[in-house]
Design an enzyme around this catalytic site. Sequence first.
Site, PDB file in Angstrom:
ATOM      1  N   HIS A 135      -5.801 -36.384  32.133  1.00 43.40           N
ATOM      2  CA  HIS A 135      -5.552 -35.412  33.203  1.00 43.40           C
ATOM      3  C   HIS A 135      -4.629 -36.003  34.267  1.00 43.40           C
ATOM      4  O   HIS A 135      -3.633 -35.381  34.667  1.00 43.40           O
ATOM      5  CB  HIS A 135      -6.889 -35.008  33.831  1.00 43.40           C
ATOM      6  CG  HIS A 135      -6.765 -34.152  35.051  1.00 43.40           C
ATOM      7  ND1 HIS A 135      -6.836 -32.773  35.006  1.00 43.40           N
ATOM      8  CD2 HIS A 135      -6.583 -34.480  36.352  1.00 43.40           C
ATOM      9  CE1 HIS A 135      -6.709 -32.294  36.223  1.00 43.40           C
ATOM     10  NE2 HIS A 135      -6.553 -33.307  37.059  1.00 43.40           N
ATOM     11  N   GLU A 136      -4.918 -37.216  34.725  1.00 40.98           N
ATOM     12  CA  GLU A 136      -4.112 -37.832  35.778  1.00 40.98           C
ATOM     13  C   GLU A 136      -2.711 -38.177  35.286  1.00 40.98           C
ATOM     14  O   GLU A 136      -1.723 -38.004  36.014  1.00 40.98           O
ATOM     15  CB  GLU A 136      -4.813 -39.085  36.307  1.00 40.98           C
ATOM     16  CG  GLU A 136      -6.156 -38.823  36.960  1.00 40.98           C
ATOM     17  CD  GLU A 136      -6.069 -37.856  38.133  1.00 40.98           C
ATOM     18  OE1 GLU A 136      -5.017 -37.810  38.797  1.00 40.98           O
ATOM     19  OE2 GLU A 136      -7.058 -37.137  38.386  1.00 40.98           O
ATOM     20  N   HIS A 139      -0.455 -35.164  35.384  1.00 47.23           N
ATOM     21  CA  HIS A 139       0.130 -34.863  36.694  1.00 47.23           C
ATOM     22  C   HIS A 139       1.464 -35.590  36.849  1.00 47.23           C
ATOM     23  O   HIS A 139       2.444 -35.023  37.358  1.00 47.23           O
ATOM     24  CB  HIS A 139      -0.816 -35.314  37.814  1.00 47.23           C
ATOM     25  CG  HIS A 139      -1.904 -34.337  38.130  1.00 47.23           C
ATOM     26  ND1 HIS A 139      -1.663 -33.010  38.413  1.00 47.23           N
ATOM     27  CD2 HIS A 139      -3.250 -34.509  38.255  1.00 47.23           C
ATOM     28  CE1 HIS A 139      -2.804 -32.397  38.681  1.00 47.23           C
ATOM     29  NE2 HIS A 139      -3.783 -33.282  38.580  1.00 47.23           N
ATOM     30  N   GLU A 198      -3.447 -28.249  38.597  1.00 45.86           N
ATOM     31  CA  GLU A 198      -4.700 -28.792  38.071  1.00 45.86           C
ATOM     32  C   GLU A 198      -4.985 -28.230  36.682  1.00 45.86           C
ATOM     33  O   GLU A 198      -5.401 -28.961  35.774  1.00 45.86           O
ATOM     34  CB  GLU A 198      -5.858 -28.480  39.017  1.00 45.86           C
ATOM     35  CG  GLU A 198      -5.852 -29.293  40.292  1.00 45.86           C
ATOM     36  CD  GLU A 198      -5.987 -30.781  40.033  1.00 45.86           C
ATOM     37  OE1 GLU A 198      -6.824 -31.172  39.193  1.00 45.86           O
ATOM     38  OE2 GLU A 198      -5.247 -31.556  40.654  1.00 45.86           O
TER      39      GLU A 198
END
Length: 269
Positions: A135-136, A139, A198
Amino acid sequence: MRFTWWRMVPVLLALLAIGYKYLTAERFTNPETGATARVALSREQEASLGLQSFQSVLAEEHQVTSGSAVEQVQRVVRRLIPATGAGGAGFEWQAAVIDSSQVNAFCLPGGKIAVYTGILPVAVDDAGLATVLGHEMAHATSRHGAQRMEKQEYVQLAMMGAQGSVTGMDYQQQRMVMGLLGAGAQVGVSLPFSRGHESEADHLGLLYMARAGYDPHAAIAFWKRMAAAAGGAGRAEFLSTHPADATRVRDLEALLPQAMVEYEHAHAQ
Protein backbone atom coordinates in the site's frame (compact mmCIF):
# COMPACT_ATOMS: atom_id res chain seq x y z
CA MET A 1 -23.26 45.49 0.37
CA ARG A 2 -23.71 46.57 -3.26
CA PHE A 3 -21.98 44.38 -5.83
CA THR A 4 -19.21 46.07 -7.80
CA TRP A 5 -17.58 44.53 -10.87
CA TRP A 6 -14.04 45.06 -9.62
CA ARG A 7 -14.63 42.52 -6.90
CA MET A 8 -14.50 39.84 -9.58
CA VAL A 9 -11.07 40.87 -10.88
CA PRO A 10 -9.07 38.88 -8.27
CA VAL A 11 -11.25 35.83 -8.94
CA LEU A 12 -10.76 36.11 -12.71
CA LEU A 13 -7.01 36.51 -12.27
CA ALA A 14 -6.94 33.43 -10.05
CA LEU A 15 -8.90 31.45 -12.63
CA LEU A 16 -6.46 32.50 -15.33
CA ALA A 17 -3.52 31.43 -13.15
CA ILE A 18 -5.20 28.08 -12.42
CA GLY A 19 -5.89 27.54 -16.12
CA TYR A 20 -2.30 28.32 -17.09
CA LYS A 21 -0.92 26.06 -14.40
CA TYR A 22 -3.27 23.25 -15.40
CA LEU A 23 -2.29 23.46 -19.07
CA THR A 24 1.47 23.64 -18.42
CA ALA A 25 1.74 21.10 -15.57
CA GLU A 26 3.66 17.87 -16.09
CA ARG A 27 1.44 14.89 -16.79
CA PHE A 28 1.92 11.47 -15.28
CA THR A 29 0.34 8.28 -16.60
CA ASN A 30 0.08 5.52 -14.04
CA PRO A 31 1.51 2.40 -15.72
CA GLU A 32 -0.82 0.14 -13.74
CA THR A 33 -4.13 1.89 -14.30
CA GLY A 34 -3.50 4.05 -17.36
CA ALA A 35 -4.98 7.01 -15.49
CA THR A 36 -3.39 10.38 -16.25
CA ALA A 37 -2.84 13.05 -13.61
CA ARG A 38 -0.98 16.33 -13.30
CA VAL A 39 1.91 16.58 -10.88
CA ALA A 40 3.66 19.55 -9.28
CA LEU A 41 7.16 18.04 -9.21
CA SER A 42 9.49 16.19 -11.55
CA ARG A 43 10.61 12.68 -10.58
CA GLU A 44 14.02 14.07 -9.69
CA GLN A 45 12.51 16.72 -7.41
CA GLU A 46 10.28 14.11 -5.76
CA ALA A 47 13.21 11.78 -5.13
CA SER A 48 15.31 14.59 -3.69
CA LEU A 49 12.56 15.70 -1.30
CA GLY A 50 11.88 12.08 -0.37
CA LEU A 51 15.52 11.50 0.51
CA GLN A 52 15.71 14.70 2.57
CA SER A 53 12.59 13.76 4.50
CA PHE A 54 13.84 10.22 5.05
CA GLN A 55 17.18 11.42 6.40
CA SER A 56 15.39 13.89 8.66
CA VAL A 57 13.19 11.14 10.12
CA LEU A 58 16.14 8.83 10.72
CA ALA A 59 18.06 11.64 12.42
CA GLU A 60 15.21 12.15 14.90
CA GLU A 61 14.18 8.55 15.52
CA HIS A 62 15.90 5.46 16.90
CA GLN A 63 16.67 3.17 13.97
CA VAL A 64 16.90 -0.57 14.50
CA THR A 65 19.76 -1.98 12.44
CA SER A 66 19.68 -5.69 13.28
CA GLY A 67 17.39 -8.40 14.57
CA SER A 68 14.27 -10.24 13.46
CA ALA A 69 12.25 -7.10 12.71
CA VAL A 70 14.90 -5.79 10.32
CA GLU A 71 15.23 -9.19 8.67
CA GLN A 72 11.48 -9.43 8.18
CA VAL A 73 11.16 -5.95 6.69
CA GLN A 74 14.09 -6.45 4.34
CA ARG A 75 12.76 -9.86 3.27
CA VAL A 76 9.31 -8.49 2.40
CA VAL A 77 10.67 -5.38 0.67
CA ARG A 78 12.99 -7.46 -1.52
CA ARG A 79 10.02 -9.49 -2.74
CA LEU A 80 7.81 -6.47 -3.33
CA ILE A 81 10.27 -4.32 -5.30
CA PRO A 82 10.09 -6.36 -8.55
CA ALA A 83 6.30 -6.45 -8.22
CA THR A 84 6.08 -2.65 -8.60
CA GLY A 85 7.11 -3.02 -12.24
CA ALA A 86 7.36 0.13 -14.33
CA GLY A 87 5.97 2.25 -11.51
CA GLY A 88 9.01 1.59 -9.34
CA ALA A 89 11.57 1.64 -12.14
CA GLY A 90 14.44 3.97 -11.35
CA PHE A 91 13.67 4.12 -7.63
CA GLU A 92 16.58 3.78 -5.24
CA TRP A 93 14.77 1.62 -2.73
CA GLN A 94 15.86 1.73 0.89
CA ALA A 95 14.08 0.44 4.00
CA ALA A 96 14.61 1.33 7.64
CA VAL A 97 13.04 0.01 10.84
CA ILE A 98 12.24 2.52 13.57
CA ASP A 99 11.87 1.52 17.21
CA SER A 100 8.55 3.12 18.10
CA SER A 101 5.15 2.12 19.42
CA GLN A 102 3.51 3.99 16.55
CA VAL A 103 1.34 1.76 14.37
CA ASN A 104 2.75 3.26 11.22
CA ALA A 105 4.80 2.81 8.06
CA PHE A 106 5.45 4.99 5.04
CA CYS A 107 7.16 5.06 1.67
CA LEU A 108 8.46 8.41 0.46
CA PRO A 109 8.90 9.40 -3.20
CA GLY A 110 11.90 7.68 -4.71
CA GLY A 111 11.42 4.52 -2.63
CA LYS A 112 12.50 5.43 0.90
CA ILE A 113 10.59 3.15 3.30
CA ALA A 114 10.24 3.34 7.07
CA VAL A 115 8.49 0.74 9.22
CA TYR A 116 7.71 1.46 12.86
CA THR A 117 7.96 -1.58 15.10
CA GLY A 118 4.53 -0.79 16.53
CA ILE A 119 2.85 -1.98 13.34
CA LEU A 120 4.50 -5.40 13.31
CA PRO A 121 2.17 -7.00 15.90
CA VAL A 122 -0.82 -5.84 13.81
CA ALA A 123 0.80 -7.15 10.61
CA VAL A 124 1.28 -10.53 12.40
CA ASP A 125 3.28 -12.12 9.57
CA ASP A 126 5.03 -11.44 6.26
CA ALA A 127 1.77 -11.36 4.31
CA GLY A 128 0.31 -8.78 6.67
CA LEU A 129 3.46 -6.68 6.40
CA ALA A 130 3.33 -7.02 2.60
CA THR A 131 -0.17 -5.54 2.75
CA VAL A 132 1.15 -2.48 4.58
CA LEU A 133 4.25 -2.02 2.46
CA GLY A 134 2.51 -2.73 -0.84
CA HIS A 135 0.00 0.00 0.00
CA GLU A 136 2.71 2.50 0.97
CA MET A 137 4.89 1.68 -2.02
CA ALA A 138 1.88 2.23 -4.28
CA HIS A 139 1.57 5.79 -2.97
CA ALA A 140 5.14 6.43 -4.12
CA THR A 141 4.92 4.68 -7.50
CA SER A 142 1.63 6.48 -8.23
CA ARG A 143 3.22 9.84 -7.35
CA HIS A 144 0.37 10.72 -5.04
CA GLY A 145 2.39 13.32 -3.16
CA ALA A 146 3.13 15.33 -6.30
CA GLN A 147 -0.50 15.02 -7.36
CA ARG A 148 -1.70 16.36 -4.00
CA MET A 149 0.73 19.27 -4.22
CA GLU A 150 -0.62 20.16 -7.65
CA LYS A 151 -4.22 20.06 -6.46
CA GLN A 152 -3.38 22.07 -3.34
CA GLU A 153 -1.81 24.80 -5.47
CA TYR A 154 -5.07 25.14 -7.39
CA VAL A 155 -6.99 25.45 -4.12
CA GLN A 156 -4.56 28.06 -2.79
CA LEU A 157 -4.82 30.15 -5.96
CA ALA A 158 -8.62 29.99 -5.78
CA MET A 159 -8.59 31.03 -2.13
CA MET A 160 -6.26 33.94 -2.90
CA GLY A 161 -8.67 35.12 -5.57
CA ALA A 162 -11.59 34.82 -3.19
CA GLN A 163 -9.66 36.70 -0.50
CA GLY A 164 -9.04 39.55 -2.90
CA SER A 165 -12.69 39.70 -3.88
CA VAL A 166 -13.95 40.17 -0.30
CA THR A 167 -11.67 43.14 0.40
CA GLY A 168 -13.89 45.95 1.61
CA MET A 169 -16.28 43.70 3.52
CA ASP A 170 -16.25 44.01 7.27
CA TYR A 171 -14.07 41.55 9.17
CA GLN A 172 -16.90 39.24 10.26
CA GLN A 173 -18.24 38.97 6.71
CA GLN A 174 -14.77 38.16 5.41
CA ARG A 175 -14.31 35.45 8.03
CA MET A 176 -17.67 33.91 7.23
CA VAL A 177 -17.14 33.88 3.46
CA MET A 178 -13.56 32.56 3.63
CA GLY A 179 -14.52 29.97 6.26
CA LEU A 180 -17.32 28.64 4.08
CA LEU A 181 -15.09 28.53 1.01
CA GLY A 182 -12.30 26.83 2.95
CA ALA A 183 -14.65 24.19 4.32
CA GLY A 184 -16.10 23.62 0.87
CA ALA A 185 -12.66 23.18 -0.66
CA GLN A 186 -11.66 20.76 2.09
CA VAL A 187 -14.78 18.58 1.95
CA GLY A 188 -15.41 18.90 -1.79
CA VAL A 189 -11.88 18.74 -3.19
CA SER A 190 -9.05 17.83 -0.81
CA LEU A 191 -10.67 15.01 1.15
CA PRO A 192 -12.16 13.10 -1.81
CA PHE A 193 -8.84 13.50 -3.63
CA SER A 194 -6.99 11.94 -0.68
CA ARG A 195 -9.57 9.15 -0.32
CA GLY A 196 -9.15 8.40 -4.00
CA HIS A 197 -5.42 8.03 -3.51
CA GLU A 198 -5.93 5.73 -0.54
CA SER A 199 -8.25 3.51 -2.56
CA GLU A 200 -5.81 3.44 -5.46
CA ALA A 201 -2.97 2.49 -3.10
CA ASP A 202 -5.14 -0.30 -1.68
CA HIS A 203 -5.77 -1.58 -5.20
CA LEU A 204 -2.18 -1.45 -6.42
CA GLY A 205 -0.79 -2.65 -3.10
CA LEU A 206 -3.01 -5.71 -3.36
CA LEU A 207 -1.63 -6.43 -6.83
CA TYR A 208 1.95 -5.88 -5.66
CA MET A 209 1.65 -8.33 -2.77
CA ALA A 210 -0.05 -10.91 -4.98
CA ARG A 211 2.70 -10.65 -7.61
CA ALA A 212 5.26 -11.07 -4.84
CA GLY A 213 3.61 -14.37 -3.92
CA TYR A 214 1.65 -13.27 -0.85
CA ASP A 215 -1.95 -14.43 -0.58
CA PRO A 216 -4.11 -11.33 -1.19
CA HIS A 217 -6.71 -12.64 1.24
CA ALA A 218 -4.26 -11.60 3.95
CA ALA A 219 -4.98 -7.96 3.07
CA ILE A 220 -8.62 -8.33 4.14
CA ALA A 221 -7.57 -9.82 7.46
CA PHE A 222 -4.96 -7.11 8.00
CA TRP A 223 -7.33 -4.16 7.47
CA LYS A 224 -9.86 -5.77 9.78
CA ARG A 225 -7.15 -6.00 12.43
CA MET A 226 -6.25 -2.36 11.83
CA ALA A 227 -9.87 -1.36 12.30
CA ALA A 228 -10.02 -3.36 15.53
CA ALA A 229 -6.75 -1.80 16.73
CA ALA A 230 -8.28 1.64 16.17
CA GLY A 231 -11.31 0.59 18.21
CA GLY A 232 -13.62 0.86 15.25
CA ALA A 233 -13.88 4.60 15.81
CA GLY A 234 -13.48 7.15 13.06
CA ARG A 235 -14.89 10.25 11.47
CA ALA A 236 -17.65 10.16 8.89
CA GLU A 237 -16.17 8.98 5.59
CA PHE A 238 -16.89 12.24 3.79
CA LEU A 239 -14.84 14.07 6.45
CA SER A 240 -11.91 11.68 6.33
CA THR A 241 -8.85 11.34 4.14
CA HIS A 242 -9.22 7.56 4.25
CA PRO A 243 -12.10 5.33 3.18
CA ALA A 244 -14.24 3.97 5.98
CA ASP A 245 -13.07 0.57 7.21
CA ALA A 246 -16.13 -1.20 5.83
CA THR A 247 -15.69 0.51 2.45
CA ARG A 248 -12.03 -0.42 2.28
CA VAL A 249 -12.70 -4.09 3.05
CA ARG A 250 -15.61 -4.26 0.61
CA ASP A 251 -13.54 -2.73 -2.19
CA LEU A 252 -10.64 -5.09 -1.54
CA GLU A 253 -12.94 -8.09 -1.57
CA ALA A 254 -14.20 -6.99 -4.98
CA LEU A 255 -10.59 -6.83 -6.22
CA LEU A 256 -9.65 -10.30 -4.96
CA PRO A 257 -10.39 -12.14 -8.24
CA GLN A 258 -7.98 -9.86 -10.13
CA ALA A 259 -5.35 -10.20 -7.41
CA MET A 260 -5.72 -13.98 -7.30
CA VAL A 261 -4.81 -14.15 -10.98
CA GLU A 262 -1.53 -12.39 -10.16
CA TYR A 263 -1.01 -14.64 -7.12
CA GLU A 264 -1.58 -17.85 -9.04
CA HIS A 265 0.69 -16.65 -11.84
CA ALA A 266 3.44 -15.89 -9.30
CA HIS A 267 3.23 -19.43 -7.91
CA ALA A 268 3.09 -21.00 -11.34
CA GLN A 269 6.49 -19.64 -12.28
